[in-house]
Motif scaffolding. Structure first.
Motif, PDB file in Angstrom:
ATOM      1  N   LEU A 101       6.734  -0.047  -2.467  1.00  0.00           N
ATOM      2  CA  LEU A 101       5.973  -0.350  -1.246  1.00  0.00           C
ATOM      3  C   LEU A 101       6.343   0.604  -0.109  1.00  0.00           C
ATOM      4  O   LEU A 101       5.474   1.034   0.656  1.00  0.00           O
ATOM      5  CB  LEU A 101       6.198  -1.803  -0.826  1.00  0.00           C
ATOM      6  N   THR A 102       7.614   0.949  -0.014  1.00  0.00           N
ATOM      7  CA  THR A 102       8.054   1.868   1.029  1.00  0.00           C
ATOM      8  C   THR A 102       7.412   3.237   0.853  1.00  0.00           C
ATOM      9  O   THR A 102       6.908   3.835   1.817  1.00  0.00           O
ATOM     10  CB  THR A 102       9.592   1.978   1.042  1.00  0.00           C
ATOM     11  N   THR A 123      -8.212  -0.159  11.588  1.00  0.00           N
ATOM     12  CA  THR A 123      -7.859  -1.560  11.351  1.00  0.00           C
ATOM     13  C   THR A 123      -8.333  -2.041   9.978  1.00  0.00           C
ATOM     14  O   THR A 123      -7.518  -2.550   9.196  1.00  0.00           O
ATOM     15  CB  THR A 123      -8.391  -2.458  12.485  1.00  0.00           C
ATOM     16  N   PRO A 124      -9.620  -1.878   9.617  1.00  0.00           N
ATOM     17  CA  PRO A 124     -10.034  -2.333   8.280  1.00  0.00           C
ATOM     18  C   PRO A 124      -9.373  -1.533   7.151  1.00  0.00           C
ATOM     19  O   PRO A 124      -9.031  -2.106   6.114  1.00  0.00           O
ATOM     20  CB  PRO A 124     -11.549  -2.132   8.247  1.00  0.00           C
ATOM     21  N   ILE A 125      -9.175  -0.233   7.354  1.00  0.00           N
ATOM     22  CA  ILE A 125      -8.515   0.576   6.318  1.00  0.00           C
ATOM     23  C   ILE A 125      -7.094   0.065   6.088  1.00  0.00           C
ATOM     24  O   ILE A 125      -6.633  -0.043   4.952  1.00  0.00           O
ATOM     25  CB  ILE A 125      -8.519   2.072   6.722  1.00  0.00           C
ATOM     26  N   PHE A 165      -5.724  -1.477   2.672  1.00  0.00           N
ATOM     27  CA  PHE A 165      -4.536  -0.899   2.045  1.00  0.00           C
ATOM     28  C   PHE A 165      -3.485  -1.985   1.810  1.00  0.00           C
ATOM     29  O   PHE A 165      -2.871  -2.040   0.745  1.00  0.00           O
ATOM     30  CB  PHE A 165      -3.956   0.235   2.907  1.00  0.00           C
ATOM     31  N   GLY A 166      -3.290  -2.849   2.796  1.00  0.00           N
ATOM     32  CA  GLY A 166      -2.339  -3.952   2.639  1.00  0.00           C
ATOM     33  C   GLY A 166      -2.710  -4.865   1.483  1.00  0.00           C
ATOM     34  O   GLY A 166      -1.861  -5.233   0.656  1.00  0.00           O
ATOM     35  N   PHE A 167      -3.985  -5.222   1.393  1.00  0.00           N
ATOM     36  CA  PHE A 167      -4.448  -6.068   0.282  1.00  0.00           C
ATOM     37  C   PHE A 167      -4.273  -5.352  -1.059  1.00  0.00           C
ATOM     38  O   PHE A 167      -3.982  -5.983  -2.071  1.00  0.00           O
ATOM     39  CB  PHE A 167      -5.912  -6.481   0.464  1.00  0.00           C
ATOM     40  N   ALA A 168      -4.437  -4.046  -1.070  1.00  0.00           N
ATOM     41  CA  ALA A 168      -4.284  -3.279  -2.305  1.00  0.00           C
ATOM     42  C   ALA A 168      -2.831  -3.288  -2.799  1.00  0.00           C
ATOM     43  O   ALA A 168      -2.575  -2.958  -3.956  1.00  0.00           O
ATOM     44  CB  ALA A 168      -4.770  -1.842  -2.104  1.00  0.00           C
ATOM     45  N   ILE A 213       3.310  -6.461  -5.034  1.00  0.00           N
ATOM     46  CA  ILE A 213       4.076  -7.596  -4.523  1.00  0.00           C
ATOM     47  C   ILE A 213       4.210  -8.669  -5.603  1.00  0.00           C
ATOM     48  O   ILE A 213       5.299  -9.195  -5.841  1.00  0.00           O
ATOM     49  CB  ILE A 213       3.412  -8.170  -3.253  1.00  0.00           C
ATOM     50  N   LEU A 214       3.105  -8.978  -6.274  1.00  0.00           N
ATOM     51  CA  LEU A 214       3.142 -10.006  -7.319  1.00  0.00           C
ATOM     52  C   LEU A 214       3.996  -9.574  -8.514  1.00  0.00           C
ATOM     53  O   LEU A 214       4.742 -10.374  -9.077  1.00  0.00           O
ATOM     54  CB  LEU A 214       1.726 -10.350  -7.778  1.00  0.00           C
ATOM     55  N   LYS A 215       3.901  -8.315  -8.878  1.00  0.00           N
ATOM     56  CA  LYS A 215       4.658  -7.821 -10.029  1.00  0.00           C
ATOM     57  C   LYS A 215       6.166  -7.866  -9.788  1.00  0.00           C
ATOM     58  O   LYS A 215       6.940  -8.190 -10.686  1.00  0.00           O
ATOM     59  CB  LYS A 215       4.235  -6.384 -10.364  1.00  0.00           C
TER      60      LYS A 215
END
Length: 186
Positions: free
Chosen positions: A123-124, A159-161, A165-168, A173-175
């Motif tokens: 993530l970093t 803002t939407p990008i 990106f955060g949602f992507a 995060i789940l893995k």
């Protein structure tokens, strides 16, 4: 503080900046509103929580400093380069942390979710590269398009990008998500 209040305090100054610029087509007036609204939002956040979250505080300081320079010197360069400098600073902090074995993203987001250090490293890297991409995009837009387009890009582009990106990042995060500690409540 509830999520709606937090969203209004964090996004409100930027939305006001856009609205004032759209109505007046005067970046100086919009910048003044942006600086004042940022000071008000940080103050209200402090009054409610008795603290100000790190990211809004850092962003707010940059708005106040670069917005103040813009207004004092009557030069829109400062408000236009602020996103470039902030994004490059965030990337440098993240990559500097990686180089020294520190996971600064983990320090900021660990209260939101728990992940393994491998997950935090991935993530970093991704967020660091994303901040560099945002800095480059800001430079391209402010240097090649008019002020109104640049302001609209900040609000309706970045803002939407950033949200997308955060949602992507959710699959990472789940893995790498760690199980809840015993006795911890959801």
């Amino acid at each position: 503080m509830n999520h709606l209040t937090k969203l209004v305090l964090e996004m409100g100054p930027l939305v006001l900046f856009f609205a004032v610029n759209a109505i007046t087509h005067d970046l100086m007036s919009a910048t003044l509103v942006f600086v004042v609204a940022t000071i008000v939002a940080l103050s209200v956040s402090f009054l409610i929580n008795r603290t100000v979250p790190v990211m809004p505080l850092i962003g707010g300081v940059f708005v106040i400093v670069f917005g103040g320079l813009t207004l004092y010197l009557q030069d829109d360069l400062f408000i236009k380069i602020k996103p470039t400098i902030v994004n490059l600073m965030f990337a440098a902090i993240l990559f500097g942390g990686l180089a020294t074995g520190k996971l600064f993203l983990k320090l900021v987001l660990e209260s939101a979710f728990r992940a393994s250090d491998d997950g935090w490293r991935i993530l970093t890297w991704r967020w660091g590269l994303f901040f560099i991409a945002l800095a480059i995009a800001n430079e391209i837009v402010w240097r090649n398009f008019g002020t109104d387009f640049w302001v609209a890009f900040k609000v309706w582009g970045v803002t939407p990008i950033t949200l997308l990106f955060g949602f992507a990042q959710v699959p990472v995060i789940l893995k790498y998500q760690l199980p809840e500690e015993d006795g911890a409540e959801a």
